[in-house]
Design an enzyme around this catalytic site. Structure first.
Site, short mmCIF file in Angstrom:
data_model
loop_
_atom_site.label_atom_id
_atom_site.label_comp_id
_atom_site.label_asym_id
_atom_site.label_seq_id
_atom_site.Cartn_x
_atom_site.Cartn_y
_atom_site.Cartn_z
NE ARG A 75 38.14 50.45 7.81
CZ ARG A 75 37.96 49.17 7.51
NH1 ARG A 75 36.91 48.80 6.76
NH2 ARG A 75 38.80 48.24 7.95
CE LYS A 102 42.61 48.82 -0.15
NZ LYS A 102 43.25 47.49 -0.22
CG HIS A 177 37.31 54.91 13.75
ND1 HIS A 177 37.07 54.43 12.48
CD2 HIS A 177 38.23 54.05 14.29
CE1 HIS A 177 37.81 53.35 12.25
NE2 HIS A 177 38.52 53.09 13.33
NE ARG A 180 36.75 49.62 11.64
CZ ARG A 180 36.40 48.61 10.84
NH1 ARG A 180 35.14 48.48 10.47
NH2 ARG A 180 37.29 47.74 10.42
CG HIS A 203 39.76 44.50 11.41
ND1 HIS A 203 40.43 45.68 11.19
CD2 HIS A 203 38.93 44.75 12.47
CE1 HIS A 203 40.05 46.59 12.08
NE2 HIS A 203 39.14 46.05 12.85
CE1 TYR A 212 38.18 47.46 18.89
CE2 TYR A 212 39.37 46.06 17.34
CZ TYR A 212 38.77 47.26 17.65
OH TYR A 212 38.74 48.26 16.71
#
Length: 246
Positions: A75, A102, A177, A180, A203, A212
Site C-alpha cells: 500500500r 498501524k 493503489h 497493488r 490480506h 480477483y
C-alpha cells in the site's frame, strides 16, 4: 519517446506482448474489459502497461517508488515507511520488510503480525534498487519517500500525462493503489497459490481474494466452448418419433 509500443494503436504488435506463460496481452486485455465492466473487479494494469508507465518516469526517485509498488503489492502508506534498512538485497533470495500502516503511530518494536516479508523475485528491479541507493546514499533508517500521499499521486499523474502526450493511453484510471491490484493479478496470472498471494499482500480475510479470482472464472467459462445452439429441424424429427408423454 517513440520507442514504446502504443498500447491501443498496434493490435498486431500488442497481441505479441507476453503477460505470463501461455497468456498474451490481447487475450488478457479482453478478459479485463469483461471482468471490470460491472465495477465489481478492481481496475488493474497488465505487465506491459506497467512497463510503459514506468518508462515515462525519468526521475529515478519517482520511478523506484512505483516500481516498488509493482514488485511488492504494498500500500502507498506502507511505502512511505520504507527505509534502506527495510531491504535485504544482497542475499540469494532478496526481500523487503513491510510494516503495517498501524505501526506508524507507535514507537518501539512492531508486533510480528504487523510485519510481513515479500520476496523480490525480479532481479532487474533488485539491481535498479541497489544502484539507486548507491547513488543517493540515504541513511539506513531514513524514509526513502518522505513525501505526502498527494505528492506521490502527482508524480503518477505526471507520468500518465507524459505517456498520453506520446500517444500511449491507458483504458483505466491509474492511481497508486492500482499497482497493488496489478501485483495481485500478475501473481495470479503466474499461477501463484491464492494463500501465498494473500499473505504477501497482507490480506487477513481470504474472501478478499475473491474479487480477483472471479476474473479467472470468466476466463475458464470463455474457453470451455460449450455449444447451446442446435438444429431445430433435426431435433423436431427426433422428438416426433417419441411416444407422447402421459
Amino acid at each position: 519517446m517513440n520507442n514504446v509500443i502504443p498500447l491501443q494503436n498496434s493490435p498486431e504488435r500488442v497481441s505479441l506482448l507476453p503477460i505470463a506463460p501461455g497468456v498474451d496481452f490481447a487475450t488478457a486485455l479482453s478478459l479485463r474489459r469483461m471482468a471490470t465492466s460491472t465495477g465489481a473487479t478492481p481496475a488493474y494494469l497488465l505487465a506491459p502497461e506497467v512497463s510503459a508507465l514506468l518508462f515515462y518516469m525519468p526521475d529515478q526517485r519517482h520511478h523506484m517508488l512505483f516500481a516498488t509498488l509493482w514488485n511488492t503489492g504494498m500500500r502507498i502508506g506502507e511505502a512511505r515507511m520504507l527505509t534502506p534498512e527495510s531491504f535485504d538485497l544482497d542475499g540469494v533470495r532478496p526481500f523487503v520488510r513491510i510494516l503495517s500502516e498501524k505501526v506508524r503511530a507507535r514507537r518501539g518494536r512492531p508486533p510480528k503480525d504487523e510485519v510481513r516479508l515479500v520476496p523480490l523475485t525480479d532481479i532487474s528491479y533488485v539491481r535498479q534498487m541497489e544502484s539507486w541507493m548507491i547513488t543517493t546514499r540515504p541513511r539506513r533508517r531514513e524514509p526513502l519517500w518522505a513525501v505526502t500521499d498527494e505528492t506521490m499521486r502527482n508524480w503518477l499523474k505526471q507520468a500518465v500525462r507524459r505517456a498520453e502526450a506520446d500517444g500511449v493511453h491507458f483504458s483505466i484510471p491509474v492511481t497508486p493503489h492500482t499497482f497493488r491490484h496489478s501485483y495481485i493479478m500478475h501473481m495470479l496470472y503466474h499461477r501463484q497459490p491464492r494463500k501465498v498471494i494473500q499473505a504477501l499482500a497482507g490480506h487477513r480475510d481470504p474472501r478478499s481474494m475473491e474479487v480477483y479470482t472471479r476474473v479467472f472464472a470468466l476466463d475458464m467459462a470463455a474457453t470451455l466452448a460449450v455449444p447451446f445452439t442446435g438444429d431445430g429441424r433435426d431435433a423436431a424429427e427426433i422428438l416426433r418419433t417419441l411416444p407422447p408423454l402421459k
